[in-house]
Each structure stands twice: as structure tokens, then as C-alpha cells.
Design a protein around this motif. Structure first.
Motif, PDB file in Angstrom:
ATOM      1  N   THR A 132       0.825  -1.199   0.000  1.00 29.20           N
ATOM      2  CA  THR A 132       0.000   0.000   0.000  1.00 29.20           C
ATOM      3  C   THR A 132       0.865   1.256   0.000  1.00 29.20           C
ATOM      4  OG1 THR A 132      -0.058   0.152   2.410  1.00 29.20           O
ATOM      5  CG2 THR A 132      -1.724  -1.255   1.359  1.00 29.20           C
ATOM      6  N   GLN A 133       0.205   2.391  -0.116  1.00 26.66           N
ATOM      7  CA  GLN A 133       0.915   3.672  -0.041  1.00 26.66           C
ATOM      8  C   GLN A 133       1.638   3.824   1.284  1.00 26.66           C
ATOM      9  OE1 GLN A 133       1.127   6.054  -2.614  1.00 26.66           O
ATOM     10  NE2 GLN A 133       2.768   6.764  -1.256  1.00 26.66           N
ATOM     11  N   GLU A 134       1.033   3.301   2.355  1.00 26.06           N
ATOM     12  CA  GLU A 134       1.658   3.385   3.679  1.00 26.06           C
ATOM     13  C   GLU A 134       2.988   2.637   3.712  1.00 26.06           C
ATOM     14  OE1 GLU A 134      -1.574   2.843   3.167  1.00 26.06           O
ATOM     15  OE2 GLU A 134      -2.292   4.763   3.975  1.00 26.06           O
ATOM     16  N   HIS A 135       3.064   1.507   3.024  1.00 18.95           N
ATOM     17  CA  HIS A 135       4.315   0.753   2.974  1.00 18.95           C
ATOM     18  C   HIS A 135       5.399   1.542   2.227  1.00 18.95           C
ATOM     19  CE1 HIS A 135       1.473  -2.832   3.448  1.00 18.95           C
ATOM     20  NE2 HIS A 135       2.215  -2.827   4.527  1.00 18.95           N
ATOM     21  N   PHE A 136       5.000   2.154   1.114  1.00 20.68           N
ATOM     22  CA  PHE A 136       5.961   2.984   0.378  1.00 20.68           C
ATOM     23  C   PHE A 136       6.392   4.186   1.209  1.00 20.68           C
ATOM     24  CE2 PHE A 136       4.178   0.905  -3.498  1.00 20.68           C
ATOM     25  CZ  PHE A 136       5.378   0.456  -4.034  1.00 20.68           C
ATOM     26  N   ASN A 153      10.319   7.334   3.527  1.00 19.51           N
ATOM     27  CA  ASN A 153      10.498   8.383   4.538  1.00 19.51           C
ATOM     28  C   ASN A 153      11.599   8.070   5.542  1.00 19.51           C
ATOM     29  OD1 ASN A 153       8.497   9.986   3.439  1.00 19.51           O
ATOM     30  ND2 ASN A 153       6.886   9.200   4.799  1.00 19.51           N
ATOM     31  N   THR A 154      11.907   6.792   5.748  1.00 20.51           N
ATOM     32  CA  THR A 154      12.969   6.424   6.701  1.00 20.51           C
ATOM     33  C   THR A 154      14.295   6.123   6.025  1.00 20.51           C
ATOM     34  OG1 THR A 154      12.332   4.072   6.645  1.00 20.51           O
ATOM     35  CG2 THR A 154      11.302   5.461   8.349  1.00 20.51           C
ATOM     36  N   GLY A 155      14.267   5.828   4.727  1.00 16.40           N
ATOM     37  CA  GLY A 155      15.486   5.446   4.031  1.00 16.40           C
ATOM     38  C   GLY A 155      15.899   6.409   2.933  1.00 16.40           C
ATOM     39  N   PHE A 156      15.045   6.552   1.918  1.00 15.22           N
ATOM     40  CA  PHE A 156      15.416   7.352   0.751  1.00 15.22           C
ATOM     41  C   PHE A 156      15.511   8.847   1.072  1.00 15.22           C
ATOM     42  CE2 PHE A 156      14.089   9.915  -2.935  1.00 15.22           C
ATOM     43  CZ  PHE A 156      15.138   9.629  -3.792  1.00 15.22           C
ATOM     44  N   TYR A 157      14.465   9.416   1.620  1.00 18.34           N
ATOM     45  CA  TYR A 157      14.468  10.871   1.846  1.00 18.34           C
ATOM     46  C   TYR A 157      15.518  11.314   2.861  1.00 18.34           C
ATOM     47  CZ  TYR A 157      10.301  11.151  -1.061  1.00 18.34           C
ATOM     48  OH  TYR A 157       9.422  11.064  -2.124  1.00 18.34           O
ATOM     49  N   PRO A 158      15.731  10.593   3.976  1.00 24.03           N
ATOM     50  CA  PRO A 158      16.832  10.991   4.859  1.00 24.03           C
ATOM     51  C   PRO A 158      18.197  10.931   4.177  1.00 24.03           C
ATOM     52  CG  PRO A 158      15.286   9.626   6.055  1.00 24.03           C
ATOM     53  CD  PRO A 158      14.881   9.568   4.610  1.00 24.03           C
ATOM     54  N   THR A 159      18.391   9.961   3.295  1.00 24.26           N
ATOM     55  CA  THR A 159      19.647   9.886   2.546  1.00 24.26           C
ATOM     56  C   THR A 159      19.834  11.143   1.706  1.00 24.26           C
ATOM     57  OG1 THR A 159      19.627   7.468   2.466  1.00 24.26           O
ATOM     58  CG2 THR A 159      20.913   8.601   0.772  1.00 24.26           C
ATOM     59  N   GLN A 203       9.403  -7.676  -0.854  1.00 25.44           N
ATOM     60  CA  GLN A 203      10.257  -6.528  -0.544  1.00 25.44           C
ATOM     61  C   GLN A 203       9.996  -5.340  -1.472  1.00 25.44           C
ATOM     62  OE1 GLN A 203      12.168  -6.303   1.985  1.00 25.44           O
ATOM     63  NE2 GLN A 203      13.101  -8.246   2.541  1.00 25.44           N
ATOM     64  N   THR A 204       8.790  -5.207  -1.962  1.00 23.25           N
ATOM     65  CA  THR A 204       8.502  -4.179  -2.969  1.00 23.25           C
ATOM     66  C   THR A 204       8.920  -2.783  -2.526  1.00 23.25           C
ATOM     67  OG1 THR A 204       6.650  -5.446  -3.861  1.00 23.25           O
ATOM     68  CG2 THR A 204       6.700  -3.094  -4.348  1.00 23.25           C
ATOM     69  N   ALA A 205       8.414  -2.328  -1.389  1.00 23.07           N
ATOM     70  CA  ALA A 205       8.674  -0.954  -0.947  1.00 23.07           C
ATOM     71  C   ALA A 205      10.142  -0.758  -0.582  1.00 23.07           C
ATOM     72  CB  ALA A 205       7.780  -0.604   0.235  1.00 23.07           C
ATOM     73  N   TYR A 206      10.722  -1.737   0.087  1.00 26.05           N
ATOM     74  CA  TYR A 206      12.131  -1.657   0.479  1.00 26.05           C
ATOM     75  C   TYR A 206      13.032  -1.663  -0.739  1.00 26.05           C
ATOM     76  CZ  TYR A 206      16.418  -2.957   3.046  1.00 26.05           C
ATOM     77  OH  TYR A 206      17.694  -2.997   3.583  1.00 26.05           O
ATOM     78  N   ALA A 207      12.755  -2.583  -1.676  1.00 22.58           N
ATOM     79  CA  ALA A 207      13.553  -2.686  -2.890  1.00 22.58           C
ATOM     80  C   ALA A 207      13.470  -1.399  -3.704  1.00 22.58           C
ATOM     81  CB  ALA A 207      13.090  -3.874  -3.725  1.00 22.58           C
ATOM     82  N   ALA A 208      12.279  -0.829  -3.800  1.00 22.82           N
ATOM     83  CA  ALA A 208      12.101   0.404  -4.568  1.00 22.82           C
ATOM     84  C   ALA A 208      12.915   1.542  -3.967  1.00 22.82           C
ATOM     85  CB  ALA A 208      10.623   0.782  -4.616  1.00 22.82           C
ATOM     86  N   ALA A 209      12.884   1.677  -2.649  1.00 22.83           N
ATOM     87  CA  ALA A 209      13.640   2.741  -1.987  1.00 22.83           C
ATOM     88  C   ALA A 209      15.144   2.526  -2.131  1.00 22.83           C
ATOM     89  CB  ALA A 209      13.254   2.827  -0.518  1.00 22.83           C
ATOM     90  N   LYS A 210      15.579   1.285  -1.994  1.00 26.25           N
ATOM     91  CA  LYS A 210      17.012   0.995  -2.116  1.00 26.25           C
ATOM     92  C   LYS A 210      17.517   1.246  -3.534  1.00 26.25           C
ATOM     93  CE  LYS A 210      18.367  -0.234   1.996  1.00 26.25           C
ATOM     94  NZ  LYS A 210      19.188   0.736   2.756  1.00 26.25           N
TER      95      LYS A 210
END
Length: 250
Positions: A101-105, A110-116, A149-156
Motif C-alpha cells: 500500500t501507499q503506507e508501505h511505500f 520516509n525512513t530510508g530514501f528521503y533521509p539519505t 520486498q517491494t517498498a524496500y527494494a524500490a527505496a534501495k
């Protein structure tokens, strides 16, 4: 002392891989700023660092832009500079693609990509001044397309993309920016091992060519030291797989 007198910020460094990198860098002479939300573990790691060098502890929510700016400013105020930025923190939930869902993304980005992104932007003036090093984190979840791992993989993979872009843009400023894609025996993996049958853990380890999980300090941490040191001055924009040979990029 490969990092003697250098100053590093490491996010998500109270435990696990982040702690391993913090200790490895401290033992090589770097002053380390720990950034985490776990105050108890953060204090324990800070005490370990102070056996070797100076350190700082920030118990901050890095989804907030103002906190990121404050961390960078306070580190520079205390130590007079910033040489190394390690963007390690990341939180996500594992669900199948059709259940994502959007919440997962939002959680993952918000915790990985944007802080980076925000840490890199906040640290840029100091990194440019000191010919600094940035270490971001990739994952086999994105490179190999691991299920659930959709949301995690996308952010990574988004982090890998901006790392390549900034390696090109910041190269003339003599800033090196690379990625580590690790597999390590962290407290989270230990917990997973206890919750699942030993056979599942053994099966995972047996898929790794070197037949073991990496040690957060001695395996992942030492590669981070290399990427943070002058030994890596001619390497930028690269994904370094520290995963026992699990994935081979071509």
C-alpha cells in the motif's frame, strides 16, 4: 589509523551493521556521531566508541528535515568539520506486491530514501570543503528482486540511482559516493532465526557461497572504513557487494 582525525556521521548506528561500522571507524581514529532512535542501545555504542575516540549521540527522528540540519550543524560545531557521511538507517515492512500500500511505500521512503537525500544535501558544503566520502546502502532485495520486498527494494534502488547521479555531479568536488550491499548477522537476523525453524536459517546460509553471514564490524565495517579512507580515492558511484558472493553484478 586510516581515519585518524576524520569526523563521521552514521545513521542507524546504535546496533547491527551501523554499530559495526561505528566501532570499525572509531578503532581507525574517526570521531563518530551516532544517529538513532534507540537511546539505550545508542548509549551502549557511544560508550564503546569512547574507549577509542570521541563520539556524539543523537536520538532523533530523521524523517524530520529540521533534525537532519541540526545534527550536521552540531557535529561541525563540536568537531570543526565533517568528512564522512554514512546513510544506513532504513525501516520497512515485508508484504507481497499485491498487498503493498501507499503506507508501505511511505514508511520505506520516509525512513530510508528521503533521509539519505536530505543528509547528503545538508552535508554537501562540509564534504566539498574536506573532499569527503559518502557511503549509502543498497540491498540484494532491490538488485535481485526479492519477494515481499517491494517498498524496500524500490527505496534501495532509488538510493542507488541518486548515488550514481551525485557521483557524477560531485566528482569534480572530489567527493566520493559509493554503496554497500551487505548480508550480515544482525540482531534482527538473530531474532528471525529464533522465530523460525533452524532449517530455514541454515538454508539461507547455505545459499551464500562463503557459507556464513557477514560480521557487522569485521566484514561490513572494514569495507566501510576502506570506502571512507584515502584508499578508495579513485572509486565512486559503485555498488560494493559485501554479501559472501550471493550476488554477482555483470
Amino acid at each position: 589509523m586510516k581515519l585518524n582525525g576524520k569526523v563521521a556521521i552514521i545513521t542507524g548506528s546504535a546496533s547491527g551493521i551501523g554499530r559495526g561500522m561505528a566501532l570499525a571507524m572509531a578503532k581507525e581514529g574517526a570521531h563518530v556521531a551516532i544517529v538513532d532512535v534507540n537511546e539505550e542501545k545508542g548509549k551502549e555504542t557511544l560508550a564503546e566508541i569512547r574507549v577509542h575516540t570521541e563520539g556524539m549521540l543523537f536520538i532523533k527522528d530523521i524523517t524530520v528535515q529540521e533534525n537532519i540540519t541540526q545534527i550536521v550543524e552540531e557535529v561541525v560545531k563540536k568537531f570543526g568539520k565533517l568528512d564522512i557521511l554514512v546513510n544506513n538507517a532504513h525501516v520497512s515492512k515485508q508484504v507481497l506486491f499485491n498487498e503493498t500500500t501507499q503506507e508501505h511505500f511511505d514508511l520505506s521512503f520516509n525512513t530510508g530514501f528521503y533521509p539519505t537525500v536530505r543528509f547528503m544535501q545538508a552535508a554537501y558544503p562540509e564534504l566539498k570543503k574536506n573532499k569527503g566520502k559518502v557511503i549509502n546502502f543498497a540491498s540484494g532485495a532491490g538488485i535481485d528482486g526479492q519477494v515481499t520486498q517491494t517498498a524496500y527494494a524500490a527505496a534501495k534502488e532509488a538510493i542507488r540511482a541518486i548515488t550514481r547521479v551525485t557521483a557524477n555531479e560531485w566528482g569534480p568536488d572530489h567527493i566520493n559516493i559509493n554503496l554497500i550491499s551487505p548480508i550480515a548477522l544482525t540482531p534482527g537476523v538473530e531474532q528471525w532465526k529464533q522465530q523460525h525453524a533452524p532449517e530455514a536459517y541454515d538454508a539461507m546460509v547455505n545459499k551464500i557461497p562463503l557459507r556464513r553471514l557477514g560480521d557487522p564490524e569485521n566484514d561490513i565495517g572494514k569495507v566501510a572504513v576502506f570506502l571512507a579512507s584515502e584508499d578508495s580515492n579513485y572509486i565512486t558511484g559503485q555498488t560494493i557487494l559485501v554479501d559472501g558472493g550471493s550476488i554477482k553484478l555483470h
